[in-house]
Every structure is written in C-alpha cells, then in structure tokens.
Design a protein around this motif. Structure first.
Motif, PDB file in Angstrom:
ATOM      1  N   ILE A  92      49.135  39.558  38.976  1.00  0.00           N
ATOM      2  CA  ILE A  92      49.623  38.328  38.347  1.00  0.00           C
ATOM      3  C   ILE A  92      50.762  37.718  39.162  1.00  0.00           C
ATOM      4  N   LEU A  93      51.712  38.545  39.598  1.00  0.00           N
ATOM      5  CA  LEU A  93      52.864  38.052  40.360  1.00  0.00           C
ATOM      6  C   LEU A  93      52.438  37.413  41.678  1.00  0.00           C
ATOM      7  N   PHE A  94      51.444  38.036  42.328  1.00  0.00           N
ATOM      8  CA  PHE A  94      51.010  37.532  43.646  1.00  0.00           C
ATOM      9  C   PHE A  94      49.705  36.734  43.550  1.00  0.00           C
ATOM     10  N   SER A  95      49.396  36.247  42.350  1.00  0.00           N
ATOM     11  CA  SER A  95      48.152  35.492  42.151  1.00  0.00           C
ATOM     12  C   SER A  95      48.048  34.232  43.009  1.00  0.00           C
ATOM     13  N   PRO A  96      49.160  33.497  43.260  1.00  0.00           N
ATOM     14  CA  PRO A  96      49.011  32.304  44.104  1.00  0.00           C
ATOM     15  C   PRO A  96      48.405  32.596  45.475  1.00  0.00           C
ATOM     16  N   ILE A  97      48.576  33.821  45.959  1.00  0.00           N
ATOM     17  CA  ILE A  97      48.013  34.206  47.262  1.00  0.00           C
ATOM     18  C   ILE A  97      46.691  34.929  47.080  1.00  0.00           C
ATOM     19  N   LEU A  98      46.661  35.939  46.191  1.00  0.00           N
ATOM     20  CA  LEU A  98      45.505  36.836  46.068  1.00  0.00           C
ATOM     21  C   LEU A  98      44.279  36.160  45.480  1.00  0.00           C
ATOM     22  N   ILE A  99      44.484  35.174  44.619  1.00  0.00           N
ATOM     23  CA  ILE A  99      43.343  34.573  43.931  1.00  0.00           C
ATOM     24  C   ILE A  99      42.353  33.917  44.897  1.00  0.00           C
ATOM     25  N   TRP A 100      42.836  33.527  46.061  1.00  0.00           N
ATOM     26  CA  TRP A 100      41.957  32.884  47.044  1.00  0.00           C
ATOM     27  C   TRP A 100      41.038  33.881  47.743  1.00  0.00           C
ATOM     28  N   PHE A 101      41.298  35.175  47.545  1.00  0.00           N
ATOM     29  CA  PHE A 101      40.492  36.191  48.221  1.00  0.00           C
ATOM     30  C   PHE A 101      39.509  36.908  47.284  1.00  0.00           C
ATOM     31  N   VAL A 102      39.580  36.604  45.980  1.00  0.00           N
ATOM     32  CA  VAL A 102      38.678  37.275  45.036  1.00  0.00           C
ATOM     33  C   VAL A 102      37.393  36.470  44.876  1.00  0.00           C
ATOM     34  N   LYS A 103      36.317  37.180  44.506  1.00  0.00           N
ATOM     35  CA  LYS A 103      35.011  36.549  44.412  1.00  0.00           C
ATOM     36  C   LYS A 103      34.878  35.669  43.173  1.00  0.00           C
ATOM     37  N   ASP A 104      35.341  36.190  42.026  1.00  0.00           N
ATOM     38  CA  ASP A 104      35.180  35.464  40.764  1.00  0.00           C
ATOM     39  C   ASP A 104      36.551  35.032  40.246  1.00  0.00           C
ATOM     40  N   LYS A 105      36.970  33.848  40.665  1.00  0.00           N
ATOM     41  CA  LYS A 105      38.304  33.365  40.314  1.00  0.00           C
ATOM     42  C   LYS A 105      38.444  33.062  38.822  1.00  0.00           C
ATOM     43  N   ARG A 106      37.314  32.824  38.143  1.00  0.00           N
ATOM     44  CA  ARG A 106      37.374  32.475  36.722  1.00  0.00           C
ATOM     45  C   ARG A 106      37.879  33.647  35.869  1.00  0.00           C
ATOM     46  N   HIS A 107      37.551  34.874  36.279  1.00  0.00           N
ATOM     47  CA  HIS A 107      37.898  36.047  35.475  1.00  0.00           C
ATOM     48  C   HIS A 107      39.153  36.767  35.969  1.00  0.00           C
ATOM     49  N   TYR A 108      39.755  36.276  37.021  1.00  0.00           N
ATOM     50  CA  TYR A 108      40.903  36.960  37.631  1.00  0.00           C
ATOM     51  C   TYR A 108      42.021  37.205  36.607  1.00  0.00           C
ATOM     52  N   PHE A 109      42.516  36.129  36.000  1.00  0.00           N
ATOM     53  CA  PHE A 109      43.630  36.265  35.051  1.00  0.00           C
ATOM     54  C   PHE A 109      43.178  36.927  33.751  1.00  0.00           C
ATOM     55  N   ARG A 110      41.958  36.662  33.347  1.00  0.00           N
ATOM     56  CA  ARG A 110      41.436  37.255  32.107  1.00  0.00           C
ATOM     57  C   ARG A 110      41.438  38.776  32.200  1.00  0.00           C
ATOM     58  N   TYR A 111      40.971  39.305  33.313  1.00  0.00           N
ATOM     59  CA  TYR A 111      40.956  40.756  33.494  1.00  0.00           C
ATOM     60  C   TYR A 111      42.380  41.328  33.512  1.00  0.00           C
ATOM     61  N   CYS A 112      43.279  40.638  34.202  1.00  0.00           N
ATOM     62  CA  CYS A 112      44.667  41.117  34.284  1.00  0.00           C
ATOM     63  C   CYS A 112      45.315  41.171  32.900  1.00  0.00           C
ATOM     64  N   VAL A 113      45.077  40.149  32.096  1.00  0.00           N
ATOM     65  CA  VAL A 113      45.660  40.109  30.744  1.00  0.00           C
ATOM     66  C   VAL A 113      45.046  41.181  29.854  1.00  0.00           C
ATOM     67  N   LEU A 114      43.730  41.357  29.930  1.00  0.00           N
ATOM     68  CA  LEU A 114      43.055  42.379  29.125  1.00  0.00           C
ATOM     69  C   LEU A 114      43.579  43.777  29.452  1.00  0.00           C
ATOM     70  N   ILE A 115      43.858  44.018  30.725  1.00  0.00           N
ATOM     71  CA  ILE A 115      44.394  45.317  31.133  1.00  0.00           C
ATOM     72  C   ILE A 115      45.830  45.481  30.665  1.00  0.00           C
ATOM     73  N   CYS A 143      50.805  48.608  36.551  1.00  0.00           N
ATOM     74  CA  CYS A 143      51.418  48.233  37.834  1.00  0.00           C
ATOM     75  C   CYS A 143      50.532  47.267  38.607  1.00  0.00           C
ATOM     76  N   PHE A 144      49.241  47.546  38.673  1.00  0.00           N
ATOM     77  CA  PHE A 144      48.345  46.683  39.442  1.00  0.00           C
ATOM     78  C   PHE A 144      48.117  45.342  38.746  1.00  0.00           C
ATOM     79  N   SER A 145      48.006  45.350  37.422  1.00  0.00           N
ATOM     80  CA  SER A 145      47.801  44.072  36.732  1.00  0.00           C
ATOM     81  C   SER A 145      49.018  43.161  36.891  1.00  0.00           C
ATOM     82  N   ILE A 146      50.216  43.734  36.802  1.00  0.00           N
ATOM     83  CA  ILE A 146      51.446  42.953  37.019  1.00  0.00           C
ATOM     84  C   ILE A 146      51.510  42.454  38.461  1.00  0.00           C
ATOM     85  N   PHE A 147      51.154  43.328  39.403  1.00  0.00           N
ATOM     86  CA  PHE A 147      51.143  42.951  40.822  1.00  0.00           C
ATOM     87  C   PHE A 147      50.186  41.791  41.068  1.00  0.00           C
TER      88      PHE A 147
END
Length: 360
Positions: free
Chosen positions: A271-294, A265-269
């Motif tokens: 990914i869906l809201f990544s255009p907004i949430l990605i600007w608030f995370v510290k390590d943007k390089r691993h954001y999608f990688r972690y979501c896909v791995l999960i 649920c959280f990984s899908i969430f």
C-alpha cells in the motif's frame, strides 16, 4: 490481560535495569567524561526494549511450554536489529555499542535466571515441558486405551501414562483400579492429568467425576471413534485440543502469529509503495482490494484450499511458485501443501510473495 502482559513487563523491567546498570558502570569506570542527554536515553532505551521484547515475542519466548532457546533466539535477533539500526545512524546520534552489548548479555542472563526462579516458585506460565508433562491416567477399557495412545502418538505428544482405570465397577488385571476409586488412586499415584473415554461412560458421569476430583487435575475427554481429545483444567473452561493436526507446524501459535505478521508487513508495504508497484502488477483492479482484505484478516498471501490439512484463510498465491507452461499434477499439489503445513516457516511465505507479487 495482566497475566498475558506480566512476563513482557517483567522482562522490560529487567532489561531496563540491565541497561541502566551498564550505563552507570560505563560512565563510572570506562568513559567517566561521557554524558548522554536524558531525552536521548529515553529514545534509545525505548527502542531497545521494543526490539528485544518484540523479538522474544515473535520467537515464541512467551509461548507454553517455556523454552530457554526461544528467549536466547529472541534476544539475539533483537540485538542484531538494534545494531543494524545503530549502523545507519549519523555519528552524533549513536549510542554506546559497549553499553548495548553488555546490556543485552546481562539482560539475557537476568531473564533466564528470573525464569528459573519463577519455575522453582511453581509459576505455570514459565513451566517447561518436563513440568507440564504430568502423570496421566486413562479411564477406559483396552480398546479405548489403545485408541487414545495411538492418537497421542500420531499427534507427536509425549505423555507419561502410568495406568488405566476401569470405567465400570469391575476391573481387569491390567487395570490399576475401578471407576469409583479413581480419586484416591489418582492421588496415590500422583497423577496430574486424567483422560476419560466417552464410550462406556456418559458425558454426565464424566462431569460428575470431574467435579468430585476437584480443580487440581487437568481433564481431557475422548469420544471413542473420533480423532481428537479435548479438555481443560476444569469442567467449566476451555483448554487443550489434541488432534492429528498437531503433527503440522502451521497449527502452532507461533506459526499462526508469524504468518499473520508476514501478511501485515507485506500488505502495508504494497500500500505504501503502491504508486510505484501498481504499474508492475498484472491485475491492477484487485491490487488494493487484496491488500485491504489481508489487512482485515480475511485473506492470506500464501496458502492452500485442501480440507485434508489445517484450515487457512482464502489465499492469493499457492504454496509453490508456478512454472510457465507447466500444469502441476494434483498429487504433487497435495504433497506440496502437506510439506507447507508440516514444515511451515514464515520465510517460505516471504519467498513465495517476493517471487509472485507481480501476479497480485
């Protein structure tokens, strides 16, 4: 597959019948002038069944042993979800709350009654703890008996142990029989489970005895000096595993399932809201990688890396919220990991993810 889906299919039929019966009564006696489009009924009934069956599933209502409170909890949660969706719908698209509530009540009672009938018929998939708690015979000497009992107690399992059978031709006074008389003695005492100790007995001797006893018993094997008991209801199939890990809630089927649902649920969430949430995370390089791995099941959001406790997937966040400028001592980390494994709740994962998602 059919055996796994048989109970959910039965429950779906019962709930659909309950809803249809309440609809007929409602239109016949409460509001005779009310008509509902068949297409609208299909949508509502499908949503209701999906919510109720899904909630029962995630509440452990289909796990063994059967517990009525899990079904009740699932129906309650499902009904809350349905009524919450109802409140968000426009007036013109709302279905009758009366039919919904009455359908839920009658459906719950009907499901519980069906479980009672199935139990009386001896269906194993709905057997309760008392039915699964068969009389048990241990095959071994005193030291083996003590080790097996200690392991069972430590694992938090209640066993109705009725006696000990000698693993050899001679027996001591405290033993109820010798090895060659195991089959008639087991039948005489009405035993349903036999635990062999692989110490004085070879594995070949145990398999031969299991073949001789037949399929009506559950068999377990304990290798003397280890901390586990493995077994099944035949010599050919895999089955239960009793280990000291059973004191941890994280090892239960429902906990593993709920943990996976939280991750999905959280990984899908994210990914869906990544255009907004990605600007608030510290390590943007691993954001999608972690979501896909999960999503793939290779990682989990919350966990530990400690061989003392049940194994988990590689994690992103520890089981505690990190405090700025404070290094958590090793002994405290171990204690927090132990508490997490022992008392696991999916809500703890939700809390940790919510507090730490910016660290992705």
């Amino acid at each position: 597959i059919f055996s796994i889906l048989s109970l959910p299919i039965l429950d779906a039929g019962i709930l659909l019948g309950s809803l249809w019966a309440m609809l007929s009564l409602w239109q016949g006696y409460v509001k005779p002038d009310t008509e509902y489009k068949f297409s609208l009924l299909l949508i509502f009934f499908f949503t209701y069944l999906l919510s109720w069956i899904g909630a029962i599933f995630f509440s452990g209502g289909y796990d063994k042993p059967y517990k009525a409170q899990r079904v009740l909890r699932g129906m309650l949660v499902g009904s809350i979800i349905i009524l919450s969706i109802y409140a968000l719908l426009p007036e013109g698209f709302r279905f009758s709350r009366g039919i919904t509530v009455l359908g839920a009540l009658t459906g719950t009672l009907a499901i519980l009654f069906s479980r009672y009938v199935l139990q009386r018929l001896g269906v194993k998939s709905v057997a309760g703890e008392d039915q699964l708690n068969k009389k048990t015979i241990i095959v071994g000497h005193a030291d083996e008996e003590d080790e097996i009992k200690a392991l069972i107690d430590k694992a938090g399992i209640h066993k109705n142990i009725i006696g000990v059978v000698s693993p050899v031709a001679e027996k001591y006074e405290y033993q109820i029989s010798s090895f060659e008389k195991l089959k008639p003695i087991s039948k005489l005492y009405g035993a349903g489970e036999i635990i062999f100790s692989q110490h004085h007995l070879s594995f070949k001797e145990i398999i031969n005895q299991m073949t001789h006893l037949g399929e009506e018993y559950d068999f377990k094997i304990h290798s003397f000096g280890t901390d586990s008991i493995i077994g099944s209801n035949s010599k050919n199939t895999a089955g239960d595993l009793y280990t000291t890990e059973m004191i941890y809630n994280i090892t239960s089927a429902s906990s593993r399932r709920n943990k996976r649902v939280v991750d999905l649920c959280f990984s899908i969430f994210f990914i869906l809201f990544s255009p907004i949430l990605i600007w608030f995370v510290k390590d943007k390089r691993h954001y999608f990688r972690y979501c896909v791995l999960i999503l793939e099941g290779d990682r989990t959001f919350v966990g530990y890396d400690d061989p003392q406790f049940p194994e988990l997937k590689a994690h992103i966040f520890p089981v505690y919220t990190q405090i700025k400028d404070f290094f958590v001592p090793t002994e405290n980390v171990e204690h927090l990991n132990w508490m997490y494994a022992k008392n696991y709740s999916p809500w703890h994962d939700v809390k940790i993810i919510w507090e730490n998602w910016r660290r992705l």
